[in-house]
Write a protein that holds these residues in place. Structure first.
Motif, PDB file in Angstrom:
ATOM      1  N   SER B 449      38.988  47.100   3.129  1.00 47.51           N
ATOM      2  CA  SER B 449      38.124  48.273   3.102  1.00 47.51           C
ATOM      3  C   SER B 449      36.973  48.066   2.123  1.00 47.51           C
ATOM      4  N   PHE B 451      35.068  50.608   1.066  1.00 49.57           N
ATOM      5  CA  PHE B 451      34.705  51.878   0.437  1.00 49.57           C
ATOM      6  C   PHE B 451      35.093  51.929  -1.034  1.00 49.57           C
ATOM      7  N   SER B 453      38.540  51.264  -4.111  1.00 49.65           N
ATOM      8  CA  SER B 453      39.985  51.193  -4.296  1.00 49.65           C
ATOM      9  C   SER B 453      40.422  52.363  -5.149  1.00 49.65           C
ATOM     10  N   SER B 454      41.715  52.399  -5.406  1.00 46.79           N
ATOM     11  CA  SER B 454      42.230  53.511  -6.198  1.00 46.79           C
ATOM     12  C   SER B 454      41.697  53.447  -7.633  1.00 46.79           C
ATOM     13  N   TYR B 457      38.665  55.368  -8.355  1.00 45.19           N
ATOM     14  CA  TYR B 457      38.824  56.810  -8.473  1.00 45.19           C
ATOM     15  C   TYR B 457      39.483  57.194  -9.787  1.00 45.19           C
ATOM     16  N   LEU B 459      42.385  55.939 -10.935  1.00 51.10           N
ATOM     17  CA  LEU B 459      43.835  56.011 -10.804  1.00 51.10           C
ATOM     18  C   LEU B 459      44.460  54.678 -11.188  1.00 51.10           C
ATOM     19  N   LEU B 462      47.871  52.232  -7.201  1.00 45.96           N
ATOM     20  CA  LEU B 462      48.706  53.045  -6.325  1.00 45.96           C
ATOM     21  C   LEU B 462      49.412  52.211  -5.265  1.00 45.96           C
ATOM     22  N   SER B 463      48.760  51.103  -4.873  1.00 43.33           N
ATOM     23  CA  SER B 463      49.348  50.329  -3.787  1.00 43.33           C
ATOM     24  C   SER B 463      50.689  49.736  -4.220  1.00 43.33           C
TER      25      SER B 463
END
Lengths: 415, 475
Positions: B449, B451, B453-454, B457, B459, B462-463
């Motif tokens: 992707s 756009f 990653s976590s 944001y 964070l 998360l994965s």
């Protein structure tokens, strides 16, 4: 046209819905393209078969499934979410929410043009008056020299009204309103310029007063028997509760007049203020630099054109009226009534009492003289029995239906 | 010193009021009349403060003025800007006009990120160096004492006297009669003081050379009348010194020295005293500006910052700005073609830019159609991307924007940003759904992707968390 704009109109919504989900999927199940395919195949097609057959693993990326079950836009989209993932999704959702909740800014106070109307000030400070344009007078050539004592200076071609004068006079007027409300007087708030309606209604609502936001009918005070003759009136007790039994009095009572008139635009209400003068009714008026201060009893020198200034002034006066009214009610609850009955009501009450006493005396005098048994005339017990019979007969005829008692149309007094 | 007048609390409040802080309007700009002038054109500079309001208050007509403004005229526009001529007039109305013209021009100017620079002697065609910012510490002066640079050049931008080179004959005569003539005794006193200072300096120098103690300084009242007359006669012959003294006395704005070619001639005629002036005030050529040289248009000291493109990253050049051809070369005679950039009329990029290649070759001319003469085939008129470089404000209050040519890549990027051209082929939504997206909007296999990653944001990873949860289901 509509179709072409579809993407533009709904694109944001679609993005906002799909993006987070796709991001989550990218985060968590990077390798599971195949598993989604299997899930799609296994989930909805034949649930009975699935349960019966011991969940034999289907080939990944089965082309047959795609060919036999092509997804069309018209078809209802099958949900490919795994129920077992829902708790985890929910947990991750909460994790994101908890970690991002404190981000961003908090709007403490949002600009609201109706703020002053919703929260009327108890007292107007100089800052509040200035912020609401109360100091802006008229063009210097339009002034009335009688207002020179309220004028602070000239700026931008207009007269500037002294803020101290405005504040002091507004405070005095507020005390007048409070006093009149305390002693149970009728207050009338008048403002009939465009935009004054919410202002005067709010002030009247606060002070429990009357309001006028349309044209003043000339003669509604001096010729009130003709103009307000048919209007409904009420007699209230010390807690402002309406009283019954005064219909006879209200039939021949003159219409009421206000005890205090608050006028936001005295220039346009010359007839009203003139009538108030003739009827000895005190008036409070917002006097701009072009108005005649002798029009009103209590002058508030301020800008009468600005709606915001009018909101502040009417709000302060309305709050003052509310204070006075609340005090009056509270003292009435403690047994102290701050007002006396008007002379007409007092006279009426005395008359009524006299009439009742006279009737009672007549009844007591005549009672022994009344013949107990006369031929062809029913005595009291017989009359009572007869009336009871009549009642029962009437009920039987109408079978419980009430006779059409016409509800009187109530007419609010214009003031 | 008079004692401070005590002010009432209301008066002190009024001093800080919004109404009182509206500045008085400037004098209207002089618009030269003629066939080209227009009554409705935006004036070179605004004269009134622009007033705006929130949309919620605008719906009620509340602009903070004496009375609500009429909704019929103020509610229809999306640019809530007015200028107030009179807060209240004889007719009991507020006299106002919409002010979106200057307001939007200012917004557009600030969006172009143009630094305000000192006027350069090199003329309007020099584009390599954007010039010195007007906010530099050593040029932003109004006081005389501090306003001299190390080489003696007056770098101030504000003078109490006029700029003689910009005055008409009548204006000069009026100035001489009204202002200068009355100052005659003061000027004589000034000369006396100057002469005294000069003589003191000379004597001190002689004493120093001879090894003697310095004499007491000569005072202005010690100067004899004959000495002063002699000094006046000398000055009449020494015109450069006379001008410098007069300029200092009347605080005249500096005037550019004569051209280099005639300089030697000038020096020879003038008593052989060489007056080689190398550095002059930046405002000597065109006169001092009527406001601060930035005119409040922009507070940028320089345009040397990187712009970040959301997709391509930091850019070497700023986003290009679309300019329209206001007047082609044919229509302008020797004035040259004119461009309109963000509401400002500018000259085309000078030097050997493409805009000046009209007469070179046919192929080059093709690149800039509509610049040589009006091309009626171009829909909406000819428009080109240019790079705004710097801007100055001249003595008439006109803003002069300098633009440069842009390279192909910058132009392409600007076009892509405006949606005029696509650099990458993007599958269209309205057309056929691509093969890998037929089955819903799923990502193709193996593609990461773009756009974010976590981590982006804010964070944790998360994965990893997710995979761990899958291996150990909580339910």
């Amino acid at each position: 046209m509509i179709i072409r704009n579809l993407a533009v109109r709904h694109g944001r919504k679609a993005l906002s819905n799909t993006l987070p989900r796709s991001c989550l999927r990218a985060l968590s199940t990077e390798t599971t393209t195949t598993t989604i395919d299997t899930l799609e195949d296994t989930l909805p097609a034949e649930p009975i078969q699935e349960t019966l057959a011991t969940k034999a693993p289907k080939p990944a990326n089965s082309l047959i499934a795609k060919v036999t079950q092509p997804t069309r836009w018209s078809q209802k989209q099958k949900s490919n979410t795994d129920i077992s993932k829902i708790p985890e999704d929910w947990r991750i959702y909460n994790t994101i929410q908890n970690s991002t909740r404190t981000l961003g800014s908090r709007v403490e106070f949002r600009h609201d043009p109706d703020h002053l109307l919703k929260n009327p000030p108890e007292d107007a400070s100089l800052e509040l008056l200035m912020a609401n344009q109360a100091h802006m007078g008229h063009h210097t050539s339009l002034w009335n020299p009688a207002n020179s004592r309220y004028i602070y200076g000239i700026r931008e071609g207009i007269h500037i009204i002294s803020l101290e004068q405005t504040a002091a006079h507004l405070r005095r007027a507020a005390r007048v309103v409070e006093g009149v409300a305390y002693y149970g007087g009728i207050i009338l708030f008048v403002g009939n310029r465009k935009g004054h309606m919410p202002i005067v209604t709010r002030a009247a609502e606060l002070a429990g007063a009357c309001h006028l936001f349309s044209k003043w009918t000339p003669g509604a005070i001096t010729n009130r028997d003709q103009i307000l003759g048919g209007m409904e009136m009420q007699i209230v007790d010390e807690l402002d509760r309406p009283l019954e039994g005064f219909d006879k009095h209200l039939m021949d009572r003159r219409p009421v007049v206000p005890d205090l008139v608050v006028c936001l635009n005295p220039l346009e209400n010359y007839p009203l203020l003139k009538e108030c003068t003739l009827a000895n009714i005190p008036t409070i008026g917002v006097i701009d630099t072009n108005a005649d201060p002798t029009l009103v009893t209590y002058v508030i020198p301020a800008n009468d054109d600005s709606l915001r200034a009018a909101t502040v002034i009417a709000g302060v006066l309305g709050q003052a009226g509310k204070r006075g009214k609340d005090r009056r009610i509270q003292e009435a609850e403690n047994g102290q009534v701050t007002w006396q009955n008007p002379q007409e009501v007092r006279d009426f009450l005395i008359q009524e009492k006299k009439a009742q006493e006279a009737a009672a005396a007549e009844l007591s005098e005549k009672k022994p003289e009344a013949p107990q048994d006369m031929d062809g005339v029913m005595n009291a017990a017989q009359l009572e029995a007869f009336q009871l019979l009549q009642e029962i007969e009437r009920e039987r005829r109408f079978k419980g239906r009430r006779g059409g008692k016409k509800g009187e149309e109530k007419e609010e007094e214009d003031e | 010193m008079p004692a401070l007048k005590s002010v009432s609390p209301g008066g002190a409040l009024l001093r800080s009021s919004r109404l009182f802080s509206i500045p008085p309007p400037l004098t209207a700009p002089v618009v030269e009349s003629g066939g080209r002038s227009s009554d409705t054109a935006t004036t070179p500079y605004p004269t009134h403060q622009i007033i705006t309001t929130t949309n919620a208050s605008r719906r009620k007509g509340d602009w903070g003025l004496k009375r609500p403004l009429p909704l019929k005229t103020t509610l229809k526009t999306s640019t809530a800007m007015v200028r107030v001529n009179q807060v209240d007039s004889m007719e009991q109305v507020t006299d106002f006009r919409p002010a979106a013209d200057h307001g939007l021009t200012l917004l557009k100017f600030q969006e172009m990120n143009i630094p305000m620079v000192l006027p350069s002697k090199k003329g309007g065609h020099e584009l390599a160096a954007p010039g010195k910012s007007v906010f530099e510490d050593n040029v932003d002066f109004t006081a005389d004492a501090a306003g001299r640079s190390s080489d003696g050049v007056d770098v101030r931008w504000k003078f109490s006297g006029p700029w003689l080179a910009g005055m008409s004959d009548g204006e000069l005569k009026k100035y001489l009669a009204k202002v200068v003539r009355a100052k005659r005794p003061a000027f004589r006193h000034f000369l006396r003081k100057t002469l005294a200072e000069q003589l003191t300096e000379n004597e001190n120098k002689e004493a120093h050379d001879a090894g003697r103690e310095p004499l007491p300084p000569i005072l202005p009242q010690d100067i004899l009348k004959d000495e002063l007359v002699d000094f006046l006669r000398r000055l009449r012959e020494d015109r450069p010194q006379l001008y410098s003294l007069v300029g200092k006395f009347l605080d005249l704005a500096p005037i550019a020295p004569p051209e280099a070619g005639s300089k030697t001639k000038w020096a020879n005629t003038m008593l052989g005293k060489s007056q080689t002036v190398t550095a002059v005030s930046p405002y000597a050529e065109d006169g001092p500006p009527i406001t601060h040289p930035s005119a409040g248009l922009s507070y940028l000291r320089t345009a040397s910052f990187l712009e970040n493109h959301p997709y391509y990253g930091p850019q070497a050049r700023h986003t290009a700005v679309k300019a329209r051809v206001v007047a082609p070369r044919k229509a302008q005679g020797n004035l040259g073609p004119k461009l309109g950039v963000g509401g400002f009329i500018t000259n085309v990029p000078g030097g050997s830019s493409t805009f000046n290649m009209g007469k070179v070759r046919g192929a080059t001319r093709e690149r800039i159609p509509g610049i040589e003469q009006l091309d009626p085939k171009i829909e909406g008129g000819a428009k080109y991307y240019v790079a705004p470089v710097s801007a100055t404000v001249d003595s008439r209050g006109h803003t002069i924007v300098k633009v440069a040519e842009v390279d192909k890549a910058t132009e392409l990027l600007a076009k892509e940003l405006a949606g005029e051209e696509a650099i990458h082929e993007v599958p269209k939504r309205a057309g056929a759904v691509p093969e890998d997206r037929k089955n819903g909007f799923r990502k193709p296999k193996g593609q990461v992707s773009l756009f974010g990653s976590s981590e982006s944001y804010g964070l944790g990873n998360l994965s990893d968390l997710r995979r761990e949860d899958i291996s150990k289901p909580t339910l």
